[in-house]
Design an enzyme around this catalytic site. Structure first.
Site, short mmCIF file in Angstrom:
data_model
loop_
_atom_site.label_atom_id
_atom_site.label_comp_id
_atom_site.label_asym_id
_atom_site.label_seq_id
_atom_site.Cartn_x
_atom_site.Cartn_y
_atom_site.Cartn_z
N ASP A 177 60.14 60.62 57.26
CA ASP A 177 61.24 59.67 56.85
C ASP A 177 62.32 59.75 57.94
O ASP A 177 62.41 60.81 58.63
CB ASP A 177 61.44 59.44 55.63
CG ASP A 177 62.30 60.61 55.04
OD1 ASP A 177 62.26 61.71 55.53
OD2 ASP A 177 62.92 60.37 54.04
N ASP A 200 65.37 60.82 57.52
CA ASP A 200 66.37 62.03 57.34
C ASP A 200 65.37 63.39 57.39
O ASP A 200 65.83 64.27 57.23
CB ASP A 200 67.30 61.90 56.35
CG ASP A 200 66.56 61.81 54.96
OD1 ASP A 200 65.57 61.26 54.74
OD2 ASP A 200 67.42 62.64 53.89
N LYS A 211 63.67 68.73 49.66
CA LYS A 211 62.42 68.58 50.01
C LYS A 211 62.10 68.62 51.44
O LYS A 211 63.19 68.34 52.36
CB LYS A 211 61.53 67.33 49.64
CG LYS A 211 62.49 65.93 49.85
CD LYS A 211 61.78 64.64 49.00
CE LYS A 211 62.33 63.53 49.30
NZ LYS A 211 63.55 63.15 48.57
N ASP A 257 62.96 64.43 55.17
CA ASP A 257 62.73 65.25 54.02
C ASP A 257 61.45 64.82 53.34
O ASP A 257 60.59 65.22 52.53
CB ASP A 257 63.68 65.34 52.77
CG ASP A 257 64.50 64.09 52.63
OD1 ASP A 257 63.83 62.90 52.99
OD2 ASP A 257 65.31 63.77 51.65
N ARG A 258 60.95 63.41 53.67
CA ARG A 258 59.51 63.04 53.34
C ARG A 258 58.59 63.24 54.16
O ARG A 258 58.56 63.24 55.35
CB ARG A 258 59.61 61.61 52.76
CG ARG A 258 60.56 61.16 51.93
CD ARG A 258 60.62 59.69 51.76
NE ARG A 258 61.53 59.35 50.37
CZ ARG A 258 61.29 58.39 49.75
NH1 ARG A 258 60.15 57.40 49.93
NH2 ARG A 258 62.11 58.20 48.79
N SER A 289 68.19 57.83 54.08
CA SER A 289 66.89 58.32 54.12
C SER A 289 65.79 57.45 54.67
O SER A 289 65.65 56.98 55.79
CB SER A 289 66.45 58.42 52.41
OG SER A 289 65.30 59.28 52.62
N HIS A 290 64.78 56.95 53.81
CA HIS A 290 63.75 56.07 54.25
C HIS A 290 64.02 54.64 54.49
O HIS A 290 63.17 53.73 54.78
CB HIS A 290 62.63 56.27 53.39
CG HIS A 290 62.87 55.78 51.89
ND1 HIS A 290 63.81 56.66 51.28
CD2 HIS A 290 62.84 54.68 51.07
CE1 HIS A 290 64.25 56.17 49.94
NE2 HIS A 290 63.43 54.77 49.91
C1 G16 Z 1 65.05 60.28 46.80
C2 G16 Z 1 65.18 61.61 46.13
C3 G16 Z 1 63.84 61.84 45.64
C4 G16 Z 1 63.26 60.67 44.82
C5 G16 Z 1 63.34 59.60 45.83
C6 G16 Z 1 62.96 57.95 45.23
O1 G16 Z 1 64.47 60.39 47.91
O2 G16 Z 1 65.80 62.71 46.80
O3 G16 Z 1 63.86 62.70 44.72
O4 G16 Z 1 61.86 60.60 44.44
O5 G16 Z 1 64.68 59.20 46.16
O6 G16 Z 1 63.78 57.49 44.16
P1 G16 Z 1 63.71 56.19 43.55
O7 G16 Z 1 62.48 56.14 42.90
O8 G16 Z 1 64.77 56.26 42.50
O9 G16 Z 1 64.03 55.12 44.74
P2 G16 Z 1 64.90 60.19 49.54
O10 G16 Z 1 64.07 60.62 50.45
O11 G16 Z 1 65.40 58.86 49.56
O12 G16 Z 1 66.16 60.92 49.62
#
Ligand code: G16
Length: 561
Positions: A287, A289, A388, A291-292, A115-116
């Protein structure tokens, strides 16, 4: 015909998926059989459903994606999977995968993304499993996968099976007594079709081109060298006619070109600085992938994700998709600011509060209870898919602006005049050692477990807050009744303000402490004030009560949102 081989794997006890899949350093995934072990466990967890199943495979283009795609092809073939759909070059955004699973009714997907988190040989990698509803696997499934990873003795694979994933093509191979197909596809096409079905593209096009009544609305899109590049070029460039120079960092790179693909004020600061110069009416970043999203208005007017969710909720009827489907309900993760709750109240709609993690929205959507949801962590989306969706969020804003004919700042001001403003900030202390991070949490637990804490007055400067409720958030899913506990320590005050502490579940090593602060103001003279100023008393109360500096040695957070 190709033969199946079985190889003994090593013992791994650390393959427990976090908030969204298994995320570790690339070097961890590169250990002998580490990746194979997890992939075999995913297929084993399917039981008999794996026979002749179809799975989608793709990722955010980061370092090691291509190698893992070829491992998955070999392992899937040996495990009686019927067909794999692979994004060309291993590229497939998370939202586009969710759409593909749903549209073509496949059995799920293996999504290769951290992801990010930053990419490259010394950075992060991740593997996530999505189910047939298109969403991230729920806890029951990831727990099953984890249990299997710990006791797995061997994995099966087809050593000589090599597919060229740079070419769109379909290849059928005889593996033992079965046929196995790998189809390499264009990962962008179906997603673009979906976006054009959801939004009013002609109005958005007129907005970004200008008309006799309205000057051109200048948009700049920053893909941070993540997976959204080809999607953004097609949607914003080809379809909407946004100029090439306004779609930046749009080539997916294995190390994201050294950028940290996290669309927030710290890591997307280049975009913020560009928009601050006053030329652009809107800046958006995505981000790794896809989704953000982060939305900023002219002169770098920051739209907090919790406000973004509330504004979209309030204006959802302006988007063609929701005119058709109606509005079923809203939801947010617990730490997300509660601005959307007021919109739900006003519209007499259901509002759900779930733990952090998009997987918790899935059941509500599948049950037809939820149209729009979001998280403070820059995630916004709807029931069009089960992830998302960054580009969706940008198009939703553009669609709404095209209809309202206002600037982003005006939209927010008007919203706050009706509903009041929920000030929100998040402090991240990234890369802490696990032990001191746990000590911070224990510090808060011991406070909130004391019955005398309720009613206690906490002060900083001339501000005093009275504790109304304090707990460790737990959630019972209203559809499958599963219970999820230990989801964040909450301190709720009588005036509606909140302090929340959580440990992140998406880091690849060590621990990240997240501190979320929210307060609510109805006095319009405060609306344009800096959230850091308004929230300062609560921030200081939270920092003092957690003894974060004492435990971690950190004077300041690494990221402030
Ligand atoms: C993931 C989840 C999200 C979550 C985020 C942050 O996002 O899909 O639902 O809000 O992590 O999580 P944490 O606070 O546990 O780091 P992504 O974009 O990383 O897949």
């Amino acid at each position: 015909m190709m033969n199946i081989e079985e190889t003994k794997t090593n013992i791994f006890n650390d393959q427990k998926p976090g908030t969204s899949g298994l995320r570790k350093k690339v070097t961890v995934f590169q250990q002998e059989f580490y990746t194979e072990n997890f992939v075999q466990a995913i297929f084993d967890a399917q039981g008999d459903r794996v026979v002749d199943s179809t799975f989608v495979v793709g990722g955010d283009g980061r370092y090691y994606v291509k190698e893992v795609v070829s491992k998955i092809i070999k392992i899937a073939a040996a495990n009686r999977v019927g067909k794999l759909i692979v994004g060309r070059n291993g590229i497939f955004s998370t939202p586009a995968i969710s759409n593909y699973i749903r549209k073509y009714k496949t059995n799920g997907a293996i999504v290769l993304t951290a992801s990010h988190n930053p990419g490259g040989p010394d950075n992060d990698f991740g593997i996530k499993f999505n189910c047939e509803n298109g969403g991230p696997a729920p806890d029951q499934v990831t727990n099953r996968i984890f249990e299997i990873t710990k006791s797995l003795e061997s994995f099966k694979y087809v050593p000589n099976l090599i597919i060229d994933i740079e070419k769109e093509q379909s290849t059928a191979i005889q593996v033992g007594d079965r046929k196995f197909v790998v189809e390499v596809i264009n990962p962008v096409e179906d997603y673009v079709v979906l976006m054009k079905e959801i939004f009013d593209f002609p109005s958005i096009k007129e907005l970004v081109h200008g008309s006799a009544e309205r000057p051109k609305f200048e948009l700049i899109v920053d893909c941070l060298n993540g997976v959204t590049g080809p999607y953004a070029q097609c949607i914003f460039g080809t379809e909407l006619g946004v100029g090439e120079s306004s779609i930046v960092h749009s080539t997916p790179l294995e190390d994201f070109g050294g950028l940290h693909p996290d669309p927030n004020l710290t890591y997307a600061s280049n975009l913020v600085d560009t928009v601050r110069k006053g030329v652009y009416d809107m800046g958006v970043a995505f981000d790794g992938d896809g989704d953000r999203n982060m939305i900023i208005g002219k002169n770098a007017f920051f739209v907090n994700p919790s406000d973004s969710l509330a504004v979209l909720a309030d204006n959802l009827e302006l988007i063609p998709y929701f005119k058709k489907t109606g509005i079923k309900g809203f939801a947010r993760s617990m730490p997300t600011g509660s601005a959307v709750d007021r919109v739900a109240l006003n519209k007499a709609c259901d509002i759900f509060e779930v733990p952090t993690g998009w997987k918790y929205f899935g059941n509500l959507m599948d049950a037809g209870r939820l149209s729009l949801c979001g998280e403070e962590s820059f995630g916004t989306g709807s029931d069009h898919i089960r992830e998302k969706d960054g580009i969706w969020a940008c198009l939703a804003w553009l669609n709404i602006i095209a209809k309202l004919g206002k600037s982003i700042e005006e939209v927010l001001m008007d919203h706050w005049k009706i509903y009041g403003r929920h000030f929100f900030t998040r402090y991240d202390y990234e890369g802490c050692e696990s032990l001191p991070a746990n000590e911070v949490m224990i510090e808060i637990v011991s406070l909130i477990q004391n019955p005398k804490f309720i009613g206690e007055k906490l002060s900083w400067g001339d501000k005093t807050y009275v504790v109304q409720k304090a707990d460790d958030f737990s959630y019972q899913d209203i559809i499958d009744h599963s219970l999820t506990v230990n989801q964040g320590l909450r301190i709720l005050f009588e005036d509606g303000s909140r302090i929340v502490f959580r440990l992140s579940g998406t880091g690849s090593s060590g621990a990240t402490i997240r501190l979320y602060i929210e307060s609510y103001e109805t006095n319009p003279s405060t609306f344009m004030m800096d959230a850091q100023v308004i929230l300062k008393p609560l921030i200081n109360i939270a920092i003092n009560m957690s003894k974060v500096e004492e435990h971690t040695g950190r004077k300041f957070p690494t990221v402030i949102t």
